[in-house]
Scaffold this motif. Structure first.
Motif, PDB file in Angstrom:
ATOM      1  N   VAL A 166       0.832  -1.206   0.000  1.00 57.20           N
ATOM      2  CA  VAL A 166       0.000   0.000   0.000  1.00 57.20           C
ATOM      3  C   VAL A 166       0.869   1.258   0.000  1.00 57.20           C
ATOM      4  O   VAL A 166       0.363   2.357  -0.152  1.00 57.20           O
ATOM      5  CB  VAL A 166      -0.967   0.029   1.212  1.00 57.20           C
ATOM      6  N   HIS A 167       2.180   1.095   0.167  1.00 59.47           N
ATOM      7  CA  HIS A 167       3.136   2.190   0.023  1.00 59.47           C
ATOM      8  C   HIS A 167       4.509   1.585  -0.200  1.00 59.47           C
ATOM      9  O   HIS A 167       4.691   0.372  -0.095  1.00 59.47           O
ATOM     10  CB  HIS A 167       3.139   3.103   1.263  1.00 59.47           C
ATOM     11  N   ARG A 168       5.471   2.419  -0.565  1.00 61.89           N
ATOM     12  CA  ARG A 168       6.825   1.947  -0.845  1.00 61.89           C
ATOM     13  C   ARG A 168       7.838   2.914  -0.240  1.00 61.89           C
ATOM     14  O   ARG A 168       7.511   4.044   0.089  1.00 61.89           O
ATOM     15  CB  ARG A 168       7.073   1.855  -2.357  1.00 61.89           C
ATOM     16  N   ILE A 169       9.076   2.450  -0.129  1.00 58.68           N
ATOM     17  CA  ILE A 169      10.198   3.336   0.165  1.00 58.68           C
ATOM     18  C   ILE A 169      11.292   3.011  -0.841  1.00 58.68           C
ATOM     19  O   ILE A 169      11.322   1.928  -1.420  1.00 58.68           O
ATOM     20  CB  ILE A 169      10.712   3.193   1.621  1.00 58.68           C
ATOM     21  N   ASP A 170      12.177   3.968  -1.071  1.00 54.48           N
ATOM     22  CA  ASP A 170      13.201   3.816  -2.095  1.00 54.48           C
ATOM     23  C   ASP A 170      14.128   2.642  -1.801  1.00 54.48           C
ATOM     24  O   ASP A 170      14.315   2.247  -0.649  1.00 54.48           O
ATOM     25  CB  ASP A 170      14.032   5.091  -2.206  1.00 54.48           C
ATOM     26  N   LYS A 171      14.745   2.136  -2.842  1.00 50.22           N
ATOM     27  CA  LYS A 171      15.676   1.021  -2.727  1.00 50.22           C
ATOM     28  C   LYS A 171      16.733   1.271  -1.657  1.00 50.22           C
ATOM     29  O   LYS A 171      17.005   0.416  -0.815  1.00 50.22           O
ATOM     30  CB  LYS A 171      16.353   0.776  -4.079  1.00 50.22           C
ATOM     31  N   ASP A 172      17.347   2.446  -1.664  1.00 53.15           N
ATOM     32  CA  ASP A 172      18.455   2.720  -0.755  1.00 53.15           C
ATOM     33  C   ASP A 172      18.025   3.430   0.520  1.00 53.15           C
ATOM     34  O   ASP A 172      18.858   4.007   1.226  1.00 53.15           O
ATOM     35  CB  ASP A 172      19.536   3.525  -1.473  1.00 53.15           C
ATOM     36  N   THR A 173      16.739   3.391   0.819  1.00 53.45           N
ATOM     37  CA  THR A 173      16.216   3.875   2.097  1.00 53.45           C
ATOM     38  C   THR A 173      15.847   2.658   2.944  1.00 53.45           C
ATOM     39  O   THR A 173      15.255   1.710   2.441  1.00 53.45           O
ATOM     40  CB  THR A 173      14.974   4.760   1.894  1.00 53.45           C
ATOM     41  N   SER A 174      16.200   2.696   4.205  1.00 49.88           N
ATOM     42  CA  SER A 174      15.873   1.601   5.112  1.00 49.88           C
ATOM     43  C   SER A 174      14.619   1.951   5.902  1.00 49.88           C
ATOM     44  O   SER A 174      14.218   3.115   5.968  1.00 49.88           O
ATOM     45  CB  SER A 174      17.037   1.344   6.072  1.00 49.88           C
ATOM     46  N   GLY A 175      14.007   0.917   6.518  1.00 49.76           N
ATOM     47  CA  GLY A 175      12.925   1.210   7.434  1.00 49.76           C
ATOM     48  C   GLY A 175      11.638   0.448   7.217  1.00 49.76           C
ATOM     49  O   GLY A 175      11.589  -0.558   6.508  1.00 49.76           O
ATOM     50  N   LEU A 176      10.575   0.945   7.845  1.00 51.61           N
ATOM     51  CA  LEU A 176       9.332   0.198   8.013  1.00 51.61           C
ATOM     52  C   LEU A 176       8.357   0.337   6.846  1.00 51.61           C
ATOM     53  O   LEU A 176       8.157   1.410   6.287  1.00 51.61           O
ATOM     54  CB  LEU A 176       8.632   0.650   9.289  1.00 51.61           C
ATOM     55  N   LEU A 177       7.735  -0.803   6.528  1.00 48.13           N
ATOM     56  CA  LEU A 177       6.655  -0.876   5.554  1.00 48.13           C
ATOM     57  C   LEU A 177       5.519  -1.693   6.156  1.00 48.13           C
ATOM     58  O   LEU A 177       5.759  -2.711   6.824  1.00 48.13           O
ATOM     59  CB  LEU A 177       7.120  -1.563   4.274  1.00 48.13           C
ATOM     60  N   VAL A 178       4.272  -1.278   5.898  1.00 51.16           N
ATOM     61  CA  VAL A 178       3.122  -2.070   6.311  1.00 51.16           C
ATOM     62  C   VAL A 178       2.569  -2.785   5.080  1.00 51.16           C
ATOM     63  O   VAL A 178       2.458  -2.199   4.006  1.00 51.16           O
ATOM     64  CB  VAL A 178       2.032  -1.208   6.983  1.00 51.16           C
ATOM     65  N   ILE A 179       2.252  -4.051   5.245  1.00 55.77           N
ATOM     66  CA  ILE A 179       1.762  -4.898   4.154  1.00 55.77           C
ATOM     67  C   ILE A 179       0.368  -5.412   4.505  1.00 55.77           C
ATOM     68  O   ILE A 179       0.166  -5.981   5.580  1.00 55.77           O
ATOM     69  CB  ILE A 179       2.698  -6.106   3.926  1.00 55.77           C
ATOM     70  N   GLY A 180      -0.589  -5.230   3.621  1.00 52.91           N
ATOM     71  CA  GLY A 180      -1.916  -5.778   3.827  1.00 52.91           C
ATOM     72  C   GLY A 180      -1.990  -7.217   3.341  1.00 52.91           C
ATOM     73  O   GLY A 180      -1.561  -7.519   2.226  1.00 52.91           O
TER      74      GLY A 180
END
Length: 360
Positions: A166-180
């Motif tokens: 439901v959202h993304r972060i860049d390849k070279d950015t670290s951190g949290l993602l929520v997955i449905g």
């Protein structure tokens, strides 16, 4: 000649990478990746300009190379870059390798899962991991790993695995993602993003010191007119989409500053392009000018120190630190934080030691 028809009105520019204009013969087999029928009302434009407007993340020079390599045909005939497209022309792009199907191949992968229940999961993505398959990155992405982890879930439409992004972060950015993990969860979470009720914060190391300890950057973000591979800020709102970033200074090390950012919106490269617009690009950000000395003299021991800092963290200094949202089914307010990865922590320690020595 084996041709596989794939009709598309929006092209992926990375498909043209690797085309050699001096080797127009290419493979013995060519595969049709895209077919465009020009609108009846289309003005007569040079084909390189026309395709440049349709391609994502590419340059006009790359389009011209593809045309010179005879990868582009109009009505079945190769053309030159100065050919002017006409209404009802049929433009095809053929390449030596077949198109990829829209299915995700599950791959076993070590995922840093911070939370999981029947509706969703939280993943701490390491820097360097591509989130979603795309041209040049069909395997080894986070979605490939999620497809394996969620293998027992029902498949999506047409048998395609729905990874729940439901959202993304860049390849070279670290951190949290929520997955449905369910259609309902994906829809519920997507609506929270749409209405800007998701709480998202990032840590970033930027060049220089922002003009005030706290601040808000407002300015539309859209594709740059000079370089379509990057984003740009349009402060007068003439282009792009509205974007709002709040920041707070956490610690200053002289030439660089650690800041905390909270997003109201989620535009592509938002923090990176907003901070560049403010005059404080992220440390080691190759795309937005943070990969060279922006504060201080580019000489002597200081230059050597900064170069060693770049080597320690050869990516933009950006980490998706926290996520807060309402659980799709329970209605509970959830909040998650992820500690800084080792490279970011080591970088801060390096700058902190330098600042202590330089500003006793």
């Amino acid at each position: 000649m084996n041709r596989v028809a794939m009709i598309s009105t929006e092209l992926d520019a990375e498909e043209l990478d690797g085309i050699d204009p001096d080797d127009a013969e290419g493979s013995d087999e060519l595969y049709e990746h895209h077919r465009i029928v020009v609108d009846r009302g289309q003005e007569q434009l040079r084909i390189d300009k026309f395709l440049h407007g349709r391609l994502r993340n590419t340059s006009r020079n790359k389009v011209q190379e593809a045309i010179r390599a005879q990868a582009v045909e109009v009505n079945g005939v190769p053309v030159k870059p100065n050919y002017r497209v006409k209404p009802q022309d049929t433009i095809t792009i053929t390449l030596p390798e077949p198109p990829r199907e829209g299915k995700v191949v599950p791959e076993e992968m070590q995922l840093d899962i911070r939370y999981e229940d029947s509706e969703l999961l939280i993943v701490n993505k390491p820097a360097g991991l591509v989130v979603h398959p795309a041209y040049g990155h069909w395997q080894g992405t986070l979605v490939n790993g999620l497809a394996y982890h969620l293998a027992d879930l029902p498949t999506g439409r047409n048998g395609e695995i729905r990874p729940g992004l439901v959202h993304r972060i860049d390849k070279d950015t670290s951190g949290l993602l929520v997955i449905g993990k369910t259609e309902f969860a994906m829809t519920h979470l997507s609506l929270q993003f749409f209405h800007h009720t998701i709480q998202r914060s990032y840590l970033a190391l930027v060049w220089g010191t922002p003009p005030s300890p706290t601040g808000t950057i407002r300015g539309n973000i859209g594709r740059s007119l000079r370089d379509r591979k990057v984003q740009a800020v349009y402060p007068n709102g003439e282009q792009g989409k509205p974007a709002v970033t709040h920041y707070e200074v956490l610690e200053s090390f002289g030439p660089v500053t650690l800041i905390h950012c909270v997003l109201e919106t989620g535009r592509t490269h938002q923090i990176r392009v907003h901070m560049q617009y403010l005059g404080h690009p992220l440390f080691s950000d190759v795309t937005y000018g943070g990969d060279r000395i922006r504060v201080g003299q580019n000489t002597g021991a200081y230059r050597d120190f900064v170069e060693s800092a770049f080597q320690l963290m050869p990516r933009q200094a950006l980490h998706a630190r926290s996520l807060g949202f309402v659980h799709p089914t329970s209605g509970a307010q959830l909040f998650f934080e992820a500690e800084l990865p080792e490279d970011f922590t080591a970088l801060l320690e390096k700058w902190r030691a330098w600042a202590t020595k330089s500003y006793p």
